[in-house]
Structure formats: C-alpha cells, structure tokens
Design an enzyme around this catalytic site. Structure first.
Site, short mmCIF file in Angstrom:
data_model
loop_
_atom_site.label_atom_id
_atom_site.label_comp_id
_atom_site.label_asym_id
_atom_site.label_seq_id
_atom_site.Cartn_x
_atom_site.Cartn_y
_atom_site.Cartn_z
N ARG A 163 -15.69 9.82 32.67
CA ARG A 163 -14.49 10.51 32.19
C ARG A 163 -14.17 10.81 30.85
NH1 ARG A 163 -10.24 7.99 32.93
NH2 ARG A 163 -10.66 7.05 35.10
N TYR A 168 0.63 34.50 27.70
CA TYR A 168 0.18 34.76 28.99
C TYR A 168 0.90 34.27 30.12
CZ TYR A 168 -3.82 33.30 32.04
OH TYR A 168 -4.63 33.30 32.88
N ASP A 201 -2.40 30.22 20.91
CA ASP A 201 -3.62 30.45 22.04
C ASP A 201 -4.21 31.55 21.33
OD1 ASP A 201 -4.88 31.88 24.09
OD2 ASP A 201 -3.34 31.62 25.61
N LYS A 229 -13.26 32.86 28.75
CA LYS A 229 -13.36 34.30 28.60
C LYS A 229 -14.54 34.55 27.38
CE LYS A 229 -9.59 34.53 30.69
NZ LYS A 229 -8.15 34.22 30.10
C1 LIG Z 1 -7.08 33.79 30.81
C2 LIG Z 1 -6.08 32.97 29.79
C3 LIG Z 1 -5.83 31.80 29.77
C4 LIG Z 1 -6.03 30.92 30.59
O1 LIG Z 1 -7.31 30.48 30.89
P1 LIG Z 1 -8.14 30.06 32.09
O2 LIG Z 1 -9.25 29.56 31.81
O3 LIG Z 1 -8.40 31.32 33.26
O4 LIG Z 1 -7.10 29.05 32.81
C5 LIG Z 1 -5.00 31.43 28.55
N1 LIG Z 1 -4.63 32.40 27.80
C6 LIG Z 1 -4.86 33.54 27.72
C7 LIG Z 1 -4.25 34.40 26.71
C8 LIG Z 1 -5.74 34.13 28.67
O5 LIG Z 1 -5.91 35.37 29.02
#
Ligand SMILES: *Cc1c(COP(=O)(O)O)cnc(C)c1O
Length: 400
Positions: free
Chosen positions: A69, A123, A195, A220
């Site tokens: 972990r 988000y 973010d 992403k």
């Molecule tokens: C997709 C997304 C997230 C979350 O990511 P996951 O890996 O799908 O949990 C967070 N912030 C933004 C801006 C996103 O587009």
C-alpha cells in the site's frame, strides 16, 4: 539514465521523457545495466531478511519497500515524474481516480467547523462531495463566482480554511485570476487547491502561480488513451507531509499496472497536448463562423471573455471546449450529437479520440446564473485529421 537530482532544470518536453527513470528503479548494476522503462513491480507483501531488518526497515515511510500500500518503484516513478513537472513541488500522491484525489485532499485539510470556498464552475462530483460528505462532517461550503478575482477577500470568514479553484471551469471554461486569488489566500493563511486537469502543469504552472496543491485527473491527458483511471495531488513543501499522512490513513493506493499505463501516456504528453490544442483551435475557429453556433467557449479564442487572463497565465491550450447551439432545443441538440460519426458520445475526455457530450450547466450553478437559452455540447478534440472532424461537424450541424 543518470539521476537528474542536482542538475539544471530541464524543459517540459525533456521532463516528460526523463521523469521517474531513476537508475535504481530501472535496473541493477548486478544485472549489467538498466532498461528504459521502470518495470511493473506488483506487490502486497514485502519480504524482510530477518527480524532485525523488519524492525529497522519496517519503519520506513517513503520511497522504501515496506508494504504494498505504501508503493513500489513503478508507483514512485510516476509520482516522481509528476513532481518534476511542477516547479516548487515537494511531492506527488496518487489516487485511484481524480475524484478520489479531490475528496482525499479535502478530507486531509478540513475539519468540522471549517469553511470552504469552492468555485461555482467546479466539476460536478466535486460539488457533490462538498454538499454531501463534507456537509455531513460539519464543513460549510460557499460557492463563488469563477470571475471573482481579488474580491474573493470579501467572502473570507475567520473559519475559512481552503479555497478550491478550477480553471478553466468544467463545461463553461471560465478562466480564473489564479494569482489574484492565491495572493489573498497567502496573506490570510488560507490554503489553495487547483484542479489543473485541463491544462496539466505543461500548460499551467500552478504552484508557481501561488497554488499550494495542484490536482489532476490523470485519467484525462496524462493517461491519454481512455483505458485507465487515476488522480494526483502535487503539493508544496508546507502541505506535502499533511497530505501524505492523510493519504496513508485513508488507505489510498494505486496499482503498479495502472501506473505503467500512466507513465506510457506521460512520455508523449507534450506532443499530444500540442496537437490536441492545435486541432481544437482550428475546429473552434471554424465553429465560430457557423450560423448554427451561438457561441464557442474556448479561452484561446481572442473573442473569449477569459482570453486576456488565459494568455497571461497559460502556455497553451488543450483540446476540450464547449459550443452553444443557436435557435434549437434538446431534441435539436440530440439530432446533432447523434449525427456525428467521428465523435464518440461519452463522458471523460483527453483521450486520443474525439468525444461529444450534451450537458446542462444551469442546474449545477448556485453562485452564478447560467443562461440556458442555447443548448450546450462539450467537445473533446482528439488526434484525428481536423478536416475530417470539421466535415463531420458540418453534416451533423445540418441535422439540427
Ligand atoms: C474527469 C474530471 C475529474 C475526475 O477525474 P476521474 O479520474 O474521472 O475521477 C476531476 N476534475 C475534472 C475537471 C474532470 O474533468
């Protein structure tokens, strides 16, 4: 591959190629050398030589084999590579998804009675966590206008602990004045998280702009191939120990296999982002000239309200933006999306393939009002030939 510990900082294209490939993670002199990529070290149990070894090494907390972990070299390699991309970063923690990274950061930093300032264009699952679990814990959230800038000061209370930013905003792509907000936060001793999934540190040096923690959904652009989920938090020296401790307590861990996929994506991040951005801008400009399109929401367009701030702070554009369709309704929007042949219909973004998704921001805004007269479609522009995408959009727009 030599360690780059004390060497002069390198450019981001070099950093994504070299990051995490420390010699102790890619080979062993006893084997005669090293290989290019850190191998996949899968582990739960780590073996110790004897009881004395268990007692000494068993206290290691970081970058040493201890228990699965706590990570293995594949995992450390990805974390280390991401840290190298953010000037001013002390370390990176990895989570099984972007949402897990966001919720872990908020749980690590907030306590009952604390107040959180959350950007209104966040988000949606970020809002959901604040309104649900955080509210239940006694943390109060105030949503603020993404365009607030230095006026964020007026929203700060004695119990305000944290300001959360996301720029450009999800779905609607408002650009925030990050340095103005972080300057106010620094002055008041308030932490900030950004973010940074849209730009990645290659296009937006978050920590240099005063942010304490840069968050990414690696799902992403870093992954880039729509086949793995992961999230990251890259922190400055002040918040790194706090975050790491909470992450251990929460039991957050990621698999070495997924880290190997992320490392593979990372190596081409610089060239992919450049092409995503170029294709997206070509298509955004073309869409601006179409009679069926009321507005294109992309901060790299000179006509965009956020363009001045974007030009000042960002080094480039990525491939995600939205369009507002003129003189139509939900059904017209559905005809448009359904008619697309080169765009998949689906959530997420940042993969090599183009995606389109209808969305309605009005219902997920509380501090600001979103005028929903024109139905919105979010486009993630992939690496196809832009002319093919334009031809496809043209025939689909005719279906409205
Ligand atoms: C997709 C997304 C997230 C979350 O990511 P996951 O890996 O799908 O949990 C967070 N912030 C933004 C801006 C996103 O587009």
């Amino acid at each position: 591959m030599a360690d780059n510990g004390n060497a002069k900082p390198v450019g981001s294209a070099t950093a994504v190629v070299q990051g995490g490939r420390r010699s102790e993670w890619t080979g062993d002199p006893r084997l005669g050398g090293s290989i290019v990529n850190p191998p996949v070290w899968r582990a739960s149990t780590i073996l110790y030589d004897n009881v004395a070894d268990l007692k000494t090494r068993g206290h290691a907390t970081h970058d040493k084999l201890y228990y699965g972990r706590r990570g293995t070299p594949t995992i450390w390699a990805l974390a280390d590579a991401l840290t190298q991309l953010e000037a001013g970063a002390e370390g990176t923690l990895l989570y099984p998804s972007g949402v897990a990274a966001i919720s872990s950061a908020l749980l690590a930093l907030l306590s009952p009675g604390d107040h959180l300032l959350m950007v209104d264009s966040a988000y949606e699952p970020t809002r959901s966590f604040c309104n649900g679990l955080l509210a239940r814990m006694g943390v109060e959230t105030t949503y603020y206008d993404p365009l607030v800038g230095a006026d964020i000061a007026a929203l700060i209370r004695p119990e305000t602990r944290l300001i959360f930013l996301e720029s450009p905003g999800s779905l609607t792509f408002e650009v925030q004045d990050i340095p103005a907000i972080t300057a106010v936060a620094r002055e008041r001793g308030i932490w900030t998280i950004l973010d940074n999934s849209w730009a990645t540190p290659l296009l937006l040096p978050a920590l240099e702009l005063g942010v304490d923690i840069s968050m990414m959904s690696l799902t992403k652009y870093v992954g880039g191939h729509s086949d793995a989920l992961m999230g990251s938090l890259t922190a400055n020296k002040a918040l790194w120990p706090k975050l790491r401790h909470a992450t251990y307590q929460l039991g957050q861990s990621v698999s070495a296999d997924d880290c190997a996929l992320m490392l593979r994506g990372l190596r081409t991040l610089d060239v992919r982002l450049e092409r995503h951005g170029k294709n997206a801008l070509t298509i955004a400009r073309w869409l601006q000239g179409r009679p069926e399109v009321a507005k294109v929401l992309h901060p790299a367009l000179p006509t965009d309200a956020g363009h001045a701030l974007w030009s000042r702070d960002f080094k480039g554009a990525s491939g995600l933006f939205s369009i507002l369709l003129k003189d139509t309704d939900d059904a017209g929007r559905a005809r448009f999306v359904d008619a697309l042949r080169h765009f998949g219909i689906g959530f997420s973004w940042g993969g090599y393939e183009s995606l389109a998704v209808p969305s309605d921001p009005a219902g997920i805004r509380t501090a600001t009002k979103w005028d929903s007269a024109h139905p919105l479609v979010r486009l993630s522009i992939g690496l196809e030939d832009p002319q093919d995408l334009i031809d496809d959009l043209e025939q689909a727009l005719r279906q409205i």
